[in-house]
Write an enzyme that holds these catalytic residues in place. Sequence first.
Site, PDB file in Angstrom:
ATOM      1  CG  HIS A 261      -2.131  -0.769   1.162  1.00 13.15           C
ATOM      2  ND1 HIS A 261      -2.818  -1.218   2.252  1.00 13.15           N
ATOM      3  CD2 HIS A 261      -2.817  -1.212   0.075  1.00 13.15           C
ATOM      4  CE1 HIS A 261      -3.881  -1.904   1.851  1.00 13.15           C
ATOM      5  NE2 HIS A 261      -3.896  -1.925   0.543  1.00 13.15           N
ATOM      6  CG  HIS A 270       3.084  -3.694   5.851  1.00 10.43           C
ATOM      7  ND1 HIS A 270       3.414  -2.390   6.167  1.00 10.43           N
ATOM      8  CD2 HIS A 270       1.770  -3.661   5.518  1.00 10.43           C
ATOM      9  CE1 HIS A 270       2.347  -1.622   6.043  1.00 10.43           C
ATOM     10  NE2 HIS A 270       1.334  -2.359   5.640  1.00 10.43           N
ATOM     11  CB  ILE A 271       4.554  -7.643   1.055  1.00  9.36           C
ATOM     12  CG1 ILE A 271       5.737  -6.774   0.626  1.00  9.36           C
ATOM     13  CG2 ILE A 271       3.916  -8.240  -0.190  1.00  9.36           C
ATOM     14  CD1 ILE A 271       6.987  -7.013   1.404  1.00  9.36           C
TER      15      ILE A 271
END
Lengths: 338, 338
Positions: A261, A270-271
């Site tokens: 995001h 983070h994914i």
Amino acid sequence: MASVEKASDEATYVNPKKFKSSNEEPKESKKYSVHESLKDLSKFQLKRVLNNNAQKKLLCVEGTFADHDGAAIVLLEKKAFVEEKLDEHLFNESSKLSKEFENDVYGNYNCFPSIEHNSIKTTIIHPAMEKHIAKFENQPIHIVEETPKLYEEITLPHLKKEQFSLQWVYNILEHKAEKERIVFEDPDPKTGFVLIPDLKWDGSLETLYLLAIPMLKGIKSIRDLDQSHLPLLKNIRDAGTKAISKKYSGLPASQLRIYFHYQPSFYHLHIHFTYLKYDAPGIFTEKAHLLSTVINNIELMGEYYSKATLSFVVKESETLFSKYQAHGVLSSQSVEKK
Amino acid sequence: MASVEKASDEATYVNPKKFKSSNEEPKESKKYSVHESLKDLSKFQLKRVLNNNAQKKLLCVEGTFADHDGAAIVLLEKKAFVEEKLDEHLFNESSKLSKEFENDVYGNYNCFPSIEHNSIKTTIIHPAMEKHIAKFENQPIHIVEETPKLYEEITLPHLKKEQFSLQWVYNILEHKAEKERIVFEDPDPKTGFVLIPDLKWDGSLETLYLLAIPMLKGIKSIRDLDQSHLPLLKNIRDAGTKAISKKYSGLPASQLRIYFHYQPSFYHLHIHFTYLKYDAPGIFTEKAHLLSTVINNIELMGEYYSKATLSFVVKESETLFSKYQAHGVLSSQSVEKK
């Protein structure tokens, strides 16, 4: 994890935990609560519609309850169909049809199922604080085209000042919390990561939602990525999809949507891994960046993310909006619906 | 324009016109139609669920009607809330509440409004052809990561062979059709374009949807774009947003989502302009590319779109899927729901 989410596309979801035990809510508010005796909606006095989402069939209104102090929010959402017992619930004589029109093989009807099998999920917040109302209120939104210069001058100082604590992330990485929830872990300090179910996930394959959180600290978002991070990104892609396939019935990588995001809801890289068919919140093009695209952009140009213009959406109620507006980047002109 | 759309995210919409007067439908089918006498759903015999969309609250099933030949599709979609007469329709004694749980100021209920104000939009297709069923059937989908090499070897030959006629596009550009619908036109052969409402648009600001179609022929998609097209792209951005702001109550550019589809539904370059708040079909990150990103990518690297890996979604029922699968790019392994 979801408890720190502030994405505008999640504003219609209700998560009581987000507000629980806030200092703003006086303990004595309970005695005014309507929840102990509410039998129907006849005592609700409508003040205004806060949000009406035609796609989700969701209506959020503000008002009061007669004989009770304080504002109330009522959130009504039509329910999804349950595939079990369809004959009993829907395909029977109770489901009267009223024809609107017909055309060739097509007929359009209005169907009136029995009351007990066509209820509406209802959440009532009472007494409601200003922050509740602000959260649910439909807000004008704008796209910001963030150049590297605008990032340095506006976004970066803002996020340094306003960002939430990352302690909960470090707790996960250091096994101080949620250890039993970890699906996969690679402890390498540079290319390692933890794969953990997102709090929004109910565990069904149809709504699969996991997060990969790198061990490496200090990468705030995709803005900070360069060619030195390619081994990390590729490890997350390869080991992440492999771990998911192993744990979840052989789900292949091609049925996963893997993305960042921008702006993220918290500033430790983070994914998101979600099931491709699941319309997860925040997968729109103005918010989500595919991991494959990010890897390819860096391969094409190592400094891509420090040179690119990145677009993202802000609500008019956010401080970042007013900062961009004060900088003359966003028009002060806004078209309100109705 | 919408009649050529094949995007998977629109598969659940019903557009009777899409199938009208097809040769496959025999004229005598009418006499078997259920539409003349259907009073309720008691005669429907469920065969299987074709699709169940929890977000849209939409259920599509296949079955038969007792005493009638031929397959039938029943499509049920919960209705959006109407903001008018809420007191009369919802906030009254008929709307019984059943409490699920309470927690602090939050109460979760099940609400049972009166039958007449809580109906379901129902579309029945009978007799239904195979193509109807295929259209509504929930299909496994996959992400293809299309490298330039895969584009040349698989996608390009496929689209050259399979693409629809572009005559309807040329008719618009040459004023042979839809002339009166044109919102803005710049006739320059290199940088000019026509701005025209998309057929899906109902005219309300909340669902604003226009298409910009360049005068220039031969640009199939973003794959073909390079630095020579920057004046065209910037003209569409600037003149397009200006024309929209002028025509539609001063709507500023920052409240528009401006994007390409990849793969597009037809291969004459075109740009979508939608209202930012509108969850238009096909705005997911695996399908939509912001015009601002495309311009920036070409500015950063003139040959970006002939060098980039571009991801897109294919349904397993599409020929492009089998071509990629035969090429060994996609796993043959697929996880079916239930």
